[in-house]
Design an enzyme around this catalytic site. Structure first.
Site, PDB file in Angstrom:
ATOM      1  N   ARG A  23       0.811  -1.222   0.000  1.00 29.88           N
ATOM      2  CA  ARG A  23       0.000   0.000   0.000  1.00 29.88           C
ATOM      3  C   ARG A  23       0.839   1.265   0.000  1.00 29.88           C
ATOM      4  O   ARG A  23       0.385   2.330  -0.405  1.00 29.88           O
ATOM      5  CB  ARG A  23      -0.917   0.030   1.228  1.00 29.88           C
ATOM      6  CG  ARG A  23      -1.889  -1.126   1.341  1.00 29.88           C
ATOM      7  CD  ARG A  23      -2.556  -1.098   2.697  1.00 29.88           C
ATOM      8  NE  ARG A  23      -1.533  -1.226   3.754  1.00 29.88           N
ATOM      9  CZ  ARG A  23      -1.715  -0.816   5.007  1.00 29.88           C
ATOM     10  NH1 ARG A  23      -2.844  -0.232   5.374  1.00 29.88           N
ATOM     11  NH2 ARG A  23      -0.750  -0.976   5.907  1.00 29.88           N
ATOM     12  N   GLN A  47       6.832  27.673  14.851  1.00 31.62           N
ATOM     13  CA  GLN A  47       6.575  27.968  13.445  1.00 31.62           C
ATOM     14  C   GLN A  47       7.012  26.773  12.612  1.00 31.62           C
ATOM     15  O   GLN A  47       7.981  26.081  12.957  1.00 31.62           O
ATOM     16  CB  GLN A  47       7.352  29.220  13.025  1.00 31.62           C
ATOM     17  CG  GLN A  47       7.117  29.672  11.593  1.00 31.62           C
ATOM     18  CD  GLN A  47       7.749  31.029  11.314  1.00 31.62           C
ATOM     19  OE1 GLN A  47       7.634  31.952  12.109  1.00 31.62           O
ATOM     20  NE2 GLN A  47       8.406  31.155  10.176  1.00 31.62           N
ATOM     21  N   ASN A  49       7.967  25.866   8.530  1.00 30.80           N
ATOM     22  CA  ASN A  49       8.266  26.448   7.221  1.00 30.80           C
ATOM     23  C   ASN A  49       8.423  25.357   6.180  1.00 30.80           C
ATOM     24  O   ASN A  49       8.741  24.204   6.508  1.00 30.80           O
ATOM     25  CB  ASN A  49       9.573  27.243   7.263  1.00 30.80           C
ATOM     26  CG  ASN A  49       9.555  28.376   8.258  1.00 30.80           C
ATOM     27  OD1 ASN A  49       8.508  28.914   8.568  1.00 30.80           O
ATOM     28  ND2 ASN A  49      10.725  28.745   8.749  1.00 30.80           N
ATOM     29  N   ARG A  59      20.890  27.635  -0.390  1.00 31.89           N
ATOM     30  CA  ARG A  59      20.282  28.586   0.551  1.00 31.89           C
ATOM     31  C   ARG A  59      21.097  28.549   1.843  1.00 31.89           C
ATOM     32  O   ARG A  59      21.402  27.488   2.360  1.00 31.89           O
ATOM     33  CB  ARG A  59      18.830  28.220   0.831  1.00 31.89           C
ATOM     34  CG  ARG A  59      17.913  28.276  -0.394  1.00 31.89           C
ATOM     35  CD  ARG A  59      16.482  27.944   0.004  1.00 31.89           C
ATOM     36  NE  ARG A  59      15.613  27.766  -1.135  1.00 31.89           N
ATOM     37  CZ  ARG A  59      14.786  28.697  -1.613  1.00 31.89           C
ATOM     38  NH1 ARG A  59      14.752  29.897  -1.054  1.00 31.89           N
ATOM     39  NH2 ARG A  59      14.011  28.436  -2.655  1.00 31.89           N
ATOM     40  N   HIS A  62      22.328  30.605   7.211  1.00 33.69           N
ATOM     41  CA  HIS A  62      21.455  31.475   7.987  1.00 33.69           C
ATOM     42  C   HIS A  62      21.557  31.152   9.474  1.00 33.69           C
ATOM     43  O   HIS A  62      21.761  29.998   9.855  1.00 33.69           O
ATOM     44  CB  HIS A  62      20.006  31.299   7.528  1.00 33.69           C
ATOM     45  CG  HIS A  62      19.802  31.628   6.086  1.00 33.69           C
ATOM     46  ND1 HIS A  62      18.766  31.109   5.343  1.00 33.69           N
ATOM     47  CD2 HIS A  62      20.509  32.422   5.234  1.00 33.69           C
ATOM     48  CE1 HIS A  62      18.830  31.577   4.103  1.00 33.69           C
ATOM     49  NE2 HIS A  62      19.891  32.369   4.014  1.00 33.69           N
ATOM     50  N   LYS A  72      16.088  24.302  14.777  1.00 31.02           N
ATOM     51  CA  LYS A  72      15.345  23.797  13.619  1.00 31.02           C
ATOM     52  C   LYS A  72      15.413  22.270  13.564  1.00 31.02           C
ATOM     53  O   LYS A  72      16.453  21.674  13.871  1.00 31.02           O
ATOM     54  CB  LYS A  72      15.931  24.354  12.323  1.00 31.02           C
ATOM     55  CG  LYS A  72      15.856  25.859  12.191  1.00 31.02           C
ATOM     56  CD  LYS A  72      16.572  26.348  10.944  1.00 31.02           C
ATOM     57  CE  LYS A  72      16.542  27.866  10.850  1.00 31.02           C
ATOM     58  NZ  LYS A  72      17.325  28.368   9.709  1.00 31.02           N
ATOM     59  N   HIS A 119      22.947  27.329   9.256  1.00 24.70           N
ATOM     60  CA  HIS A 119      22.297  26.280   8.469  1.00 24.70           C
ATOM     61  C   HIS A 119      22.162  26.699   7.009  1.00 24.70           C
ATOM     62  O   HIS A 119      21.880  27.858   6.702  1.00 24.70           O
ATOM     63  CB  HIS A 119      20.901  25.984   9.029  1.00 24.70           C
ATOM     64  CG  HIS A 119      20.124  25.006   8.215  1.00 24.70           C
ATOM     65  ND1 HIS A 119      19.032  25.350   7.463  1.00 24.70           N
ATOM     66  CD2 HIS A 119      20.316  23.677   8.025  1.00 24.70           C
ATOM     67  CE1 HIS A 119      18.573  24.270   6.841  1.00 24.70           C
ATOM     68  NE2 HIS A 119      19.332  23.250   7.163  1.00 24.70           N
ATOM     69  N   TYR A 132      10.638  22.626   7.846  1.00 22.46           N
ATOM     70  CA  TYR A 132      11.375  23.037   9.046  1.00 22.46           C
ATOM     71  C   TYR A 132      10.389  23.207  10.191  1.00 22.46           C
ATOM     72  O   TYR A 132       9.408  23.944  10.050  1.00 22.46           O
ATOM     73  CB  TYR A 132      12.033  24.403   8.876  1.00 22.46           C
ATOM     74  CG  TYR A 132      12.828  24.680   7.639  1.00 22.46           C
ATOM     75  CD1 TYR A 132      14.191  24.923   7.724  1.00 22.46           C
ATOM     76  CD2 TYR A 132      12.218  24.775   6.383  1.00 22.46           C
ATOM     77  CE1 TYR A 132      14.932  25.243   6.600  1.00 22.46           C
ATOM     78  CE2 TYR A 132      12.958  25.082   5.250  1.00 22.46           C
ATOM     79  CZ  TYR A 132      14.310  25.316   5.366  1.00 22.46           C
ATOM     80  OH  TYR A 132      15.040  25.637   4.248  1.00 22.46           O
ATOM     81  N   ARG A 167      20.241  38.157  -1.293  1.00 19.37           N
ATOM     82  CA  ARG A 167      20.637  38.326   0.119  1.00 19.37           C
ATOM     83  C   ARG A 167      21.838  37.458   0.464  1.00 19.37           C
ATOM     84  O   ARG A 167      22.805  37.922   1.080  1.00 19.37           O
ATOM     85  CB  ARG A 167      19.460  37.978   1.012  1.00 19.37           C
ATOM     86  CG  ARG A 167      19.782  38.026   2.502  1.00 19.37           C
ATOM     87  CD  ARG A 167      18.598  37.514   3.312  1.00 19.37           C
ATOM     88  NE  ARG A 167      18.903  37.504   4.730  1.00 19.37           N
ATOM     89  CZ  ARG A 167      18.549  36.533   5.551  1.00 19.37           C
ATOM     90  NH1 ARG A 167      17.886  35.488   5.102  1.00 19.37           N
ATOM     91  NH2 ARG A 167      18.847  36.596   6.834  1.00 19.37           N
ATOM     92  N   ASP A 168      21.795  36.191   0.074  1.00 21.61           N
ATOM     93  CA  ASP A 168      22.905  35.296   0.397  1.00 21.61           C
ATOM     94  C   ASP A 168      24.168  35.673  -0.368  1.00 21.61           C
ATOM     95  O   ASP A 168      25.283  35.557   0.151  1.00 21.61           O
ATOM     96  CB  ASP A 168      22.519  33.842   0.108  1.00 21.61           C
ATOM     97  CG  ASP A 168      21.469  33.311   1.069  1.00 21.61           C
ATOM     98  OD1 ASP A 168      21.264  33.929   2.125  1.00 21.61           O
ATOM     99  OD2 ASP A 168      20.852  32.267   0.758  1.00 21.61           O
TER     100      ASP A 168
END
Length: 199
Positions: A23, A47, A49, A59, A62, A72, A119, A132, A167-168
């Site tokens: 299944r 939160q 994400n 990415r 951060h 996280k 991260h 996340y 930004r990065d």
């Protein structure tokens, strides 16, 4: 579920047990009690994400101001990424070190990243999807970046020409972030973790 520490204090790899039959399959991808046993305190969920990335997208790196920082719990329900944890805590015995874990929709591993760690990830497939679970809500005033291609870090991203956000791409090097005083202190991070264990 198997949870093992990585070589950077505050980072763990989580491998779930998958139960499959004709299944499909079933697994527990997050267990607050099992994680709390090894981390020393529960992950306060504030939160959730999701990000979707094309192959070759990088990415990160951060991080957030500590306290409170942002822990996280990250997994990849679709596609595959190389997830990277960087020790950016000034004074840490592993400062500047990074570790990589493949997260994908085959082994369905996750990583837990404590407050104060950097991260980032590189998408290995199109539509690579990350979820996340976060300990705090997003606070742009307390969020920072370190350039993911900083030669001082020497992260071996599996992309010939990584695609970065504006930004990065404008992020400072590790040395510049340290000189600017934006990196978290190892002692402050440890002290904050102790307060979580006492709650």
């Amino acid at each position: 579920m198997k949870i093992r520490p990585l070589g950077i204090e505050g980072a763990w790899e989580v491998t779930p047990q998958q139960h499959g039959d004709p299944r499909g399959l079933f697994l527990e991808w997050y267990r607050f009690d099992r994680l709390a046993e090894v981390v020393g305190h529960p992950l306060d969920l504030a939160q959730a994400n999701m990000s979707v990335s094309a192959a070759g997208v990088v990415r990160g790196i951060h991080f957030a101001d500590v306290p409170p920082g942002q822990a996280k719990y990250v997994t990849c329900p679709r596609g595959a990424v190389v997830d990277v944890i960087v020790d950016i805590r000034v004074g840490s015995p592993t400062f500047g070190r990074w570790e990589a874990v493949r997260l994908d929709d085959v082994d369905r591993r996750a990583v837990y990243i404590a407050e104060g760690l950097g991260h980032g990830f590189c998408a290995l497939t199109d539509d690579a999807t990350l979820t996340y679970l976060c300990s705090t809500t997003y606070n742009p005033a307390a969020e920072h970046t370190v350039h993911p291609l900083d030669p001082t870090l020497g992260i071996e991203w599996p992309a010939a020409a990584p695609t970065l956000s504006a930004r990065d791409d404008a992020a400072p090097s590790l040395d510049a972030a340290r000189a600017a005083g934006t990196l978290p202190s190892y002692d402050t991070c440890r002290e904050y973790t102790e307060t979580l264990r006492q709650e």
